[in-house]
Design a protein around this motif. Structure first.
Motif, PDB file in Angstrom:
ATOM      1  N   MET A   1      -0.562 -70.254  -2.274  1.00  0.00           N
ATOM      2  CA  MET A   1      -0.647 -69.926  -3.702  1.00  0.00           C
ATOM      3  C   MET A   1       0.733 -69.664  -4.286  1.00  0.00           C
ATOM      4  O   MET A   1       1.055 -70.138  -5.378  1.00  0.00           O
ATOM      5  CB  MET A   1      -1.569 -68.725  -3.911  1.00  0.00           C
ATOM      6  CG  MET A   1      -1.702 -68.262  -5.350  1.00  0.00           C
ATOM      7  SD  MET A   1      -0.379 -67.172  -5.902  1.00  0.00           S
ATOM      8  CE  MET A   1      -0.820 -65.625  -5.138  1.00  0.00           C
TER       9      MET A   1
ATOM     10  N   ALA B   1      -3.895 -67.282 -10.532  1.00  0.00           N
ATOM     11  CA  ALA B   1      -3.673 -66.216  -9.542  1.00  0.00           C
ATOM     12  C   ALA B   1      -3.687 -64.842 -10.209  1.00  0.00           C
ATOM     13  O   ALA B   1      -2.790 -64.036  -9.995  1.00  0.00           O
ATOM     14  CB  ALA B   1      -2.384 -66.463  -8.775  1.00  0.00           C
TER      15      ALA B   1
ATOM     16  N   CYS C   1      -5.257 -62.140  -9.768  1.00  0.00           N
ATOM     17  CA  CYS C   1      -5.305 -60.918  -8.949  1.00  0.00           C
ATOM     18  C   CYS C   1      -4.031 -60.748  -8.131  1.00  0.00           C
ATOM     19  O   CYS C   1      -3.903 -59.790  -7.370  1.00  0.00           O
ATOM     20  CB  CYS C   1      -6.542 -60.915  -8.050  1.00  0.00           C
ATOM     21  SG  CYS C   1      -6.407 -62.000  -6.612  1.00  0.00           S
TER      22      CYS C   1
ATOM     23  N   GLY D   1      -7.051 -62.017  -3.288  1.00  0.00           N
ATOM     24  CA  GLY D   1      -8.264 -62.691  -2.827  1.00  0.00           C
ATOM     25  C   GLY D   1      -9.520 -62.259  -3.567  1.00  0.00           C
ATOM     26  O   GLY D   1     -10.627 -62.384  -3.045  1.00  0.00           O
ATOM     27  N   THR D   2      -9.343 -61.785  -4.819  1.00  0.00           N
ATOM     28  CA  THR D   2     -10.504 -61.247  -5.539  1.00  0.00           C
ATOM     29  C   THR D   2     -10.781 -61.918  -6.881  1.00  0.00           C
ATOM     30  O   THR D   2     -11.651 -61.466  -7.614  1.00  0.00           O
ATOM     31  CB  THR D   2     -10.315 -59.739  -5.791  1.00  0.00           C
ATOM     32  OG1 THR D   2      -9.098 -59.538  -6.513  1.00  0.00           O
ATOM     33  CG2 THR D   2     -10.265 -58.966  -4.478  1.00  0.00           C
TER      34      THR D   2
ATOM     35  N   CYS E   1      -7.131 -69.165  -7.786  1.00  0.00           N
ATOM     36  CA  CYS E   1      -6.174 -69.969  -6.993  1.00  0.00           C
ATOM     37  C   CYS E   1      -6.943 -70.971  -6.125  1.00  0.00           C
ATOM     38  O   CYS E   1      -6.428 -71.446  -5.126  1.00  0.00           O
ATOM     39  CB  CYS E   1      -5.321 -69.071  -6.119  1.00  0.00           C
ATOM     40  SG  CYS E   1      -6.277 -68.245  -4.831  1.00  0.00           S
TER      41      CYS E   1
HETATM   42  S1  FES Z   1      -4.885 -65.207  -6.404  1.00  0.00           S
HETATM   43 FE1  FES Z   1      -6.748 -64.215  -6.800  1.00  0.00          FE
HETATM   44  S2  FES Z   1      -8.059 -64.997  -5.286  1.00  0.00           S
HETATM   45 FE2  FES Z   1      -6.201 -65.952  -4.873  1.00  0.00          FE
END
Ligand code: FES
Length: 105
Positions: free
Chosen positions: A25, A37, A39, A43-44, A48
């Motif tokens: 990312m 991206a 967050c 990963g929330t 991305c």
């Molecule tokens: S940057 Fe948010 S889930 Fe990957």
């Protein structure tokens, strides 16, 4: 330095340099390609979201339950190729990886 190949939403392929330990990312976003991206790589948010080339998908580290939960909710989720690019840390076995940025939702 190693390379990955990222196809944008217009179908244009970009060759990007990447180093061991970098998140996909970060490299895609820093190249100015459209991953929000929002967050910040936690990963929330699933903004991305990428589709991994079928030949490369089995070579990636296994998807976690948490990543799967977020990515399954994406409208353009594809069980055989969807991943969150912030959850993939590059290593040299992934040199030449091909992926496509998923459509905006
Ligand atoms: S940057 Fe948010 S889930 Fe990957």
């Amino acid at each position: 330095m190693f390379e990955i190949y990222v196809t944008d939403r217009e179908g244009i392929e970009h060759q990007l340099n990447i180093g061991e330990g970098q998140k996909l990312m970060d490299v895609i976003r820093d190249a100015g390609l459209p991953v929000d991206a929002t967050c910040g790589g936690e990963g929330t948010c699933a903004t991305c979201h990428v589709h991994i080339d079928p030949d490369w998908y089995p070579k990636l580290p296994e998807i976690s339950d948490s990543e799967l939960n977020f990515i399954e909710a994406a409208m353009t989720f594809e069980p055989d190729c969807s991943r969150l690019s912030c959850q993939i840390i590059f290593n040299q076995q992934l040199n030449g990886l091909k992926l496509q940025i998923a459509d905006d939702e």
